[in-house]
Write a protein that holds these residues in place. Structure first.
Motif, PDB file in Angstrom:
ATOM      1  N   THR A 116       2.503 -15.533  -1.855  1.00  0.00           N
ATOM      2  CA  THR A 116       3.012 -14.202  -2.206  1.00  0.00           C
ATOM      3  C   THR A 116       2.029 -13.124  -1.788  1.00  0.00           C
ATOM      4  OG1 THR A 116       4.023 -15.219  -4.119  1.00  0.00           O
ATOM      5  CG2 THR A 116       3.950 -12.832  -4.083  1.00  0.00           C
ATOM      6  N   VAL A 117       0.732 -13.371  -2.065  1.00  0.00           N
ATOM      7  CA  VAL A 117      -0.269 -12.357  -1.709  1.00  0.00           C
ATOM      8  C   VAL A 117      -0.274 -12.137  -0.200  1.00  0.00           C
ATOM      9  CG1 VAL A 117      -2.723 -11.855  -1.654  1.00  0.00           C
ATOM     10  CG2 VAL A 117      -1.693 -12.739  -3.726  1.00  0.00           C
ATOM     11  N   ARG A 119       2.168 -12.615   1.804  1.00  0.00           N
ATOM     12  CA  ARG A 119       3.432 -12.043   2.249  1.00  0.00           C
ATOM     13  C   ARG A 119       3.515 -10.543   1.995  1.00  0.00           C
ATOM     14  NH1 ARG A 119       6.470 -15.470  -0.352  1.00  0.00           N
ATOM     15  NH2 ARG A 119       7.157 -14.035  -1.939  1.00  0.00           N
ATOM     16  N   VAL A 120       2.987 -10.094   0.854  1.00  0.00           N
ATOM     17  CA  VAL A 120       3.168  -8.677   0.549  1.00  0.00           C
ATOM     18  C   VAL A 120       2.055  -7.811   1.134  1.00  0.00           C
ATOM     19  CG1 VAL A 120       4.488  -9.072  -1.527  1.00  0.00           C
ATOM     20  CG2 VAL A 120       2.042  -8.854  -1.685  1.00  0.00           C
ATOM     21  N   PHE A 121       1.058  -8.420   1.732  1.00  0.00           N
ATOM     22  CA  PHE A 121       0.008  -7.624   2.374  1.00  0.00           C
ATOM     23  C   PHE A 121       0.616  -6.941   3.604  1.00  0.00           C
ATOM     24  CE2 PHE A 121      -4.106  -6.712   4.136  1.00  0.00           C
ATOM     25  CZ  PHE A 121      -4.903  -6.651   3.022  1.00  0.00           C
ATOM     26  N   PRO A 122       0.590  -5.588   3.662  1.00  0.00           N
ATOM     27  CA  PRO A 122       1.324  -4.926   4.746  1.00  0.00           C
ATOM     28  C   PRO A 122       0.788  -5.345   6.131  1.00  0.00           C
ATOM     29  CG  PRO A 122       0.657  -3.349   3.089  1.00  0.00           C
ATOM     30  CD  PRO A 122      -0.004  -4.629   2.733  1.00  0.00           C
ATOM     31  N   LEU A 124       0.925  -3.764   8.903  1.00  0.00           N
ATOM     32  CA  LEU A 124       0.206  -2.722   9.641  1.00  0.00           C
ATOM     33  C   LEU A 124      -1.259  -2.682   9.224  1.00  0.00           C
ATOM     34  CD1 LEU A 124       2.607   0.323   9.841  1.00  0.00           C
ATOM     35  CD2 LEU A 124       1.901  -1.227  11.623  1.00  0.00           C
ATOM     36  N   VAL A 125      -1.525  -2.911   7.925  1.00  0.00           N
ATOM     37  CA  VAL A 125      -2.908  -2.891   7.460  1.00  0.00           C
ATOM     38  C   VAL A 125      -3.690  -4.045   8.088  1.00  0.00           C
ATOM     39  CG1 VAL A 125      -4.384  -3.007   5.447  1.00  0.00           C
ATOM     40  CG2 VAL A 125      -2.228  -1.815   5.316  1.00  0.00           C
ATOM     41  N   ILE A 128      -4.539  -3.100  11.538  1.00  0.00           N
ATOM     42  CA  ILE A 128      -5.667  -2.172  11.597  1.00  0.00           C
ATOM     43  C   ILE A 128      -6.982  -2.925  11.417  1.00  0.00           C
ATOM     44  CG2 ILE A 128      -6.747  -0.221  10.425  1.00  0.00           C
ATOM     45  CD1 ILE A 128      -3.852   0.666   9.729  1.00  0.00           C
ATOM     46  N   MET A 129      -6.991  -3.887  10.473  1.00  0.00           N
ATOM     47  CA  MET A 129      -8.211  -4.661  10.247  1.00  0.00           C
ATOM     48  C   MET A 129      -8.600  -5.449  11.489  1.00  0.00           C
ATOM     49  SD  MET A 129      -7.443  -6.220   6.609  1.00  0.00           S
ATOM     50  CE  MET A 129      -8.375  -5.707   5.250  1.00  0.00           C
ATOM     51  N   PHE A 130      -7.615  -6.085  12.118  1.00  0.00           N
ATOM     52  CA  PHE A 130      -7.940  -6.888  13.298  1.00  0.00           C
ATOM     53  C   PHE A 130      -8.336  -6.015  14.473  1.00  0.00           C
ATOM     54  CE2 PHE A 130      -5.538 -10.352  11.179  1.00  0.00           C
ATOM     55  CZ  PHE A 130      -6.583 -11.234  11.162  1.00  0.00           C
ATOM     56  N   ILE A 212       6.857  -2.336  16.308  1.00  0.00           N
ATOM     57  CA  ILE A 212       6.267  -1.189  15.614  1.00  0.00           C
ATOM     58  C   ILE A 212       4.750  -1.279  15.557  1.00  0.00           C
ATOM     59  CG2 ILE A 212       8.264  -0.772  14.172  1.00  0.00           C
ATOM     60  CD1 ILE A 212       6.615  -2.110  11.916  1.00  0.00           C
ATOM     61  N   VAL A 216       0.016   1.641  15.377  1.00  0.00           N
ATOM     62  CA  VAL A 216      -1.395   1.685  15.010  1.00  0.00           C
ATOM     63  C   VAL A 216      -2.288   1.269  16.173  1.00  0.00           C
ATOM     64  CG1 VAL A 216      -1.001   1.327  12.567  1.00  0.00           C
ATOM     65  CG2 VAL A 216      -1.312  -0.633  14.038  1.00  0.00           C
TER      66      VAL A 216
END
Lengths: 264, 260
Positions: A116-117, A119-122, A124-125, A128-130, A212, A216
């Motif tokens: 779940t964690v 899956r819900v991690f956006p 796009l974020v 950006i991290m990668f 999409i 970013v």
């Protein structure tokens, strides 16, 4: 005969629920300002539609990599690689999270929580991290897509494992096979069609998200679209939108056809 | 008596189809790896620096993000509501047991498939360009997105209802509106509500990042904190999104279980 009188609570329950729903809706509408439309909105909408009907055909293929076809191919490549990577990584996660007994088990609950964690991690974020790690480009998109897909595919896979018939496994165990034999000859052959089906389904979604990621700077067709939108070249916006719609439709149709064949 | 095992055809004995598919997949992986430039240097230093900063969240930022988080939920509710209500008539028109004319259904479904194929972030980018920066463009994007999604779920549900009540209404002389109101709606109402909640879940997730493009909600804070390199605050924003998404999912799952 006496009809049993319903209690006050039972009688008024529908009204209470309607009231709560109504209050939620009013609250939701109160947070949105409907008056802030730009005065040029109609004009811009008109130009977008005229761009859709007079697309910039010269952008489709120019031969040196800065065109629609190569952007779309890059988008497909991101979606494909991300899905393939995570379809393999998701399998152990799925066995971790699958609840195979009726009782509550720490193993499956913790696995479900982890999925779940993820899956819900956006997405796009993650992208950006990668990008911080590998620099802007399609590689960052692949990594983000690969990590994000694990959450969703792990969930779908674990549900497939939960739903299979346990008979063949028990037969192998009772015939003297060990757990690896049961996995290899009973579980995997049963769940494989489902796994492939979900992988294809996830690929359909990945194509949409890959288009999409460019917003970013993580590669794909999103970047030229945002650029065209900000420079107001509507005919280019038109051709890119047409390209995305065609790509998504073709992939959906292809994957739908394969999935129908698989589940026959 | 001598019996021999029937020989398998050459194609099956050597698993030609399986191997071809496998080789094609490997080939596609190599090609896409080239197209995306996989294998660039992975600077783990920067990556772990980011995680280290995010591991110490700036808790004092919480009061600032509560209003945008609530706005995110409001946007999702309004968008889902508008889109799902608008989808009802269109779904009725494209269901084969309501409208007999295959050409009308075909045209409507074709247009709706085109609408459905646009990802919601692209819709948001378009609406930010048209409507302007703010929650309204997010609501527009979510409305169009849920419109397409609800349309597909709903018309498939309508097509699989029990035909008995519809035929009974027709035999008793009911017109099309009466058929819809008394035979179709009672059968699909529960499914419709369940689809509505499902769409809402997806929209809450989507609206959390819409603000990245200026379409309102918490996403804007994601953008600003990342641009100011305040990763400790980014962590708080992400945690906020996680909490909202998990809560909405849990609530909606409970309600959907109660519905079915």
């Amino acid at each position: 005969m006496m009809v049993k009188k319903r209690s006050f609570y039972e009688q008024s329950r529908p009204y209470i629920i309607s009231l709560i729903v109504l209050l939620i809706v009013i609250w939701a509408f109160s947070g949105i300002q409907f008056s802030g439309i730009k005065s040029s909105a109609g004009q811009i909408l008109g130009s977008i539609f005229s761009g859709l009907f007079h697309p910039d055909w010269s952008y489709v293929y120019s031969g040196h990599g800065e065109d629609l076809v190569s952007a779309l191919i890059e988008t497909l490549a991101i979606a494909f690689l991300g899905t393939i990577i995570s379809s393999f990584i998701a399998v152990p996660f799925a066995f971790w999270a699958a609840r195979t007994t009726k009782k509550f088990s720490v193993r499956s609950s913790s696995g479900k929580f982890v999925l779940t964690v993820i899956r819900v991690f956006p997405e796009l974020v993650l992208a950006i991290m990668f990008i911080k790690a590998v620099g802007p480009g399609a590689f960052a998109g692949v990594l983000a897509m690969g990590v994000h897909s694990i959450g969703m595919m792990g969930k779908l896979f674990s549900e497939a494992i939960e739903n299979i018939d346990r008979g063949p496994e028990e037969a192998i165990i009772s015939a003297g096979g060990n757990r690896f034999d049961a996995l290899n000859w009973a579980t995997l052959p049963t769940v494989m069609p489902e796994f492939i089906n979900f992988t294809l389904y996830r690929f359909e979604i990945a194509v949409r998200s890959a288009s999409i990621l460019g917003i970013v700077g993580a590669g794909g067709v999103g970047a030229p679209l945002i650029f065209a939108l900000s420079t107001r070249s509507w005919s280019r916006v038109g051709i890119i939108l047409i390209g995305i719609v065609v790509m998504v439709t073709v992939i959906d149709w292809l994957s739908g056809t394969i999935r129908k064949q698989l589940l026959k | 008596m001598k019996q021999s095992i029937p020989k398998r055809p050459m194609m099956k004995e050597w698993h030609v189809i399986g191997f071809t598919i496998f080789l094609l997949l490997v080939f596609a992986v190599i090609l896409s790896a080239q197209a995306t430039g996989v294998g660039q240097d992975f600077s783990s230093e920067q990556f772990f620096d980011l995680w280290a900063k995010m591991a110490n969240p700036d808790w004092s930022y919480i009061p600032d993000i509560i209003t945008p988080l609530l706005q995110t939920i409001q946007m999702a509710i309004v968008g889902t509501l508008i889109g799902c209500v608008a989808a009802i008539p269109v779904a009725l028109v494209s269901a084969s047991n309501i409208v007999r004319n295959p050409y009308v259904r075909g045209v409507v479904r074709f247009i709706m498939n085109l609408v459905r194929s646009i990802p919601e972030m692209l819709l948001a980018a378009l609406f930010v360009a048209v409507v302007g920066i703010g929650a309204l463009s997010g609501v527009c994007a979510l409305s169009v997105f849920s419109f397409g999604m609800m349309f597909k779920l709903l018309y498939e549900a309508i097509e699989t209802v029990d035909q008995g009540p519809i035929e009974a209404m027709r035999a008793a002389g009911g017109n099309r509106n009466q058929v819809i109101v008394f035979a179709v709606i009672p059968q699909v109402l529960n499914q419709y509500l369940s689809f509505f909640l499902y769409t809402l879940e997806i929209n809450v997730r989507a609206s959390a990042v819409l603000g990245y493009l200026g379409a309102g909600g918490i996403g804007l804070y994601l953008n600003t904190t990342l641009e100011m390199f305040r990763y400790d605050r980014t962590a708080v924003v992400i945690l906020g999104i996680l909490v909202v998404v998990v809560l909405v999912d849990a609530l909606s799952n409970k309600l959907r279980e109660a519905l079915s």
